[in-house]
Scaffold this motif. Sequence first.
Motif, PDB file in Angstrom:
ATOM      1  N   ALA A   3       0.830  -1.208   0.000  1.00 18.31           N
ATOM      2  CA  ALA A   3       0.000   0.000   0.000  1.00 18.31           C
ATOM      3  C   ALA A   3       0.864   1.258   0.000  1.00 18.31           C
ATOM      4  O   ALA A   3       0.463   2.283  -0.543  1.00 18.31           O
ATOM      5  N   LEU A   7       0.146   4.647  -2.010  1.00 11.93           N
ATOM      6  CA  LEU A   7      -0.079   5.867  -1.223  1.00 11.93           C
ATOM      7  C   LEU A   7       0.866   6.992  -1.640  1.00 11.93           C
ATOM      8  O   LEU A   7       0.448   8.122  -1.869  1.00 11.93           O
ATOM      9  N   LEU A  27      -0.674  12.021   4.183  1.00  9.83           N
ATOM     10  CA  LEU A  27      -1.017  10.667   4.610  1.00  9.83           C
ATOM     11  C   LEU A  27      -1.448  10.650   6.075  1.00  9.83           C
ATOM     12  O   LEU A  27      -2.315   9.867   6.463  1.00  9.83           O
ATOM     13  N   TRP A  30      -5.006  11.740   6.133  1.00  9.51           N
ATOM     14  CA  TRP A  30      -5.885  10.622   5.781  1.00  9.51           C
ATOM     15  C   TRP A  30      -5.955   9.576   6.897  1.00  9.51           C
ATOM     16  O   TRP A  30      -6.706   8.631   6.791  1.00  9.51           O
ATOM     17  N   ALA A  32      -3.524   7.559   7.487  1.00  2.94           N
ATOM     18  CA  ALA A  32      -2.879   6.361   6.931  1.00  2.94           C
ATOM     19  C   ALA A  32      -1.940   5.689   7.931  1.00  2.94           C
ATOM     20  O   ALA A  32      -1.736   4.479   7.868  1.00  2.94           O
ATOM     21  N   SER A  36      -2.178   1.693   7.911  1.00  2.00           N
ATOM     22  CA  SER A  36      -1.169   1.143   6.992  1.00  2.00           C
ATOM     23  C   SER A  36       0.198   1.259   7.654  1.00  2.00           C
ATOM     24  O   SER A  36       0.314   1.748   8.767  1.00  2.00           O
ATOM     25  N   ALA A  38       2.398   3.311   6.759  1.00  2.00           N
ATOM     26  CA  ALA A  38       2.902   4.605   6.283  1.00  2.00           C
ATOM     27  C   ALA A  38       3.456   5.437   7.449  1.00  2.00           C
ATOM     28  O   ALA A  38       2.911   6.464   7.812  1.00  2.00           O
ATOM     29  N   SER A  91      -5.936  -2.691  -6.485  1.00  2.00           N
ATOM     30  CA  SER A  91      -6.424  -2.451  -5.120  1.00  2.00           C
ATOM     31  C   SER A  91      -7.941  -2.487  -5.041  1.00  2.00           C
ATOM     32  O   SER A  91      -8.501  -2.826  -4.008  1.00  2.00           O
ATOM     33  N   ASP A 100      -5.388  -2.386   4.142  1.00  2.00           N
ATOM     34  CA  ASP A 100      -4.742  -1.111   3.798  1.00  2.00           C
ATOM     35  C   ASP A 100      -4.683  -0.890   2.289  1.00  2.00           C
ATOM     36  O   ASP A 100      -4.703   0.237   1.816  1.00  2.00           O
ATOM     37  N   THR A 103      -8.192   0.272   1.253  1.00  2.00           N
ATOM     38  CA  THR A 103      -8.384   1.614   1.809  1.00  2.00           C
ATOM     39  C   THR A 103      -7.650   2.647   0.961  1.00  2.00           C
ATOM     40  O   THR A 103      -8.189   3.713   0.648  1.00  2.00           O
ATOM     41  N   THR A 104      -6.430   2.326   0.550  1.00  2.00           N
ATOM     42  CA  THR A 104      -5.658   3.231  -0.303  1.00  2.00           C
ATOM     43  C   THR A 104      -6.348   3.414  -1.648  1.00  2.00           C
ATOM     44  O   THR A 104      -6.480   4.538  -2.148  1.00  2.00           O
TER      45      THR A 104
END
Length: 200
Positions: A3, A7, A27, A30, A32, A36, A38, A91, A100, A103-104
């Motif tokens: 992801a 992203l 990110l 969001w 993230a 995730s 991230a 995705s 994740d 979601t991305t």
Amino acid sequence: MSAIRLLVLGAVRRHGRAHGYQVRSDLEYWGAHEWSHAKPGSIYHALKQMARQGLLRAHEIAPSTAGGPPRTEYEVTEQGTEEYFALLRRSLTAYDQRPDMLTTGLGFMVDLDRGEALRLLEERVRAIEAWRATVVADYIPAEGPEQLGHIGEIMNFWLHSADTGAQWTRDLIERIRGGAYIFSGEGDPFVGVLPEDPHH
């Protein structure tokens, strides 16, 4: 499939050119970092790695008037754009992935045109239904999952996940069919990134 690559490519693409701090801020905006991998270190690592792979082009920018080191800004290359759309399409269709990735994909689905987004999500529903049928045929005894003792709860969870995943996707398809959101080619998109912070 990672992801973080989708992203980071998507966040840079939204800006046209972006430095690591902007990508990281977007990110975080969001959420993230909650759903995730991230984290700041992995974001900067992904930027550098994808620049080496030719997916991003790095530009050294002079230091700000306030001093500090020169900054690197990144932009997505043609190869990076191809990778971005390949990851985005996967995705939205793949059911066999960590949350994740989906979601991305949801965060960037409006970069596709509405018709393609609908086709990909319909493919996702078909894939979930085919997988559910396989679970029923291959793993669940005719007398029901209870025959497997507590292991049967694994199959119960798989079936429940398949049913809720398919239903949620069908609901999203209906919202998109009903005109929700601004997709590619339909007008000014909802950008969903933070404005440039003049202090960074």
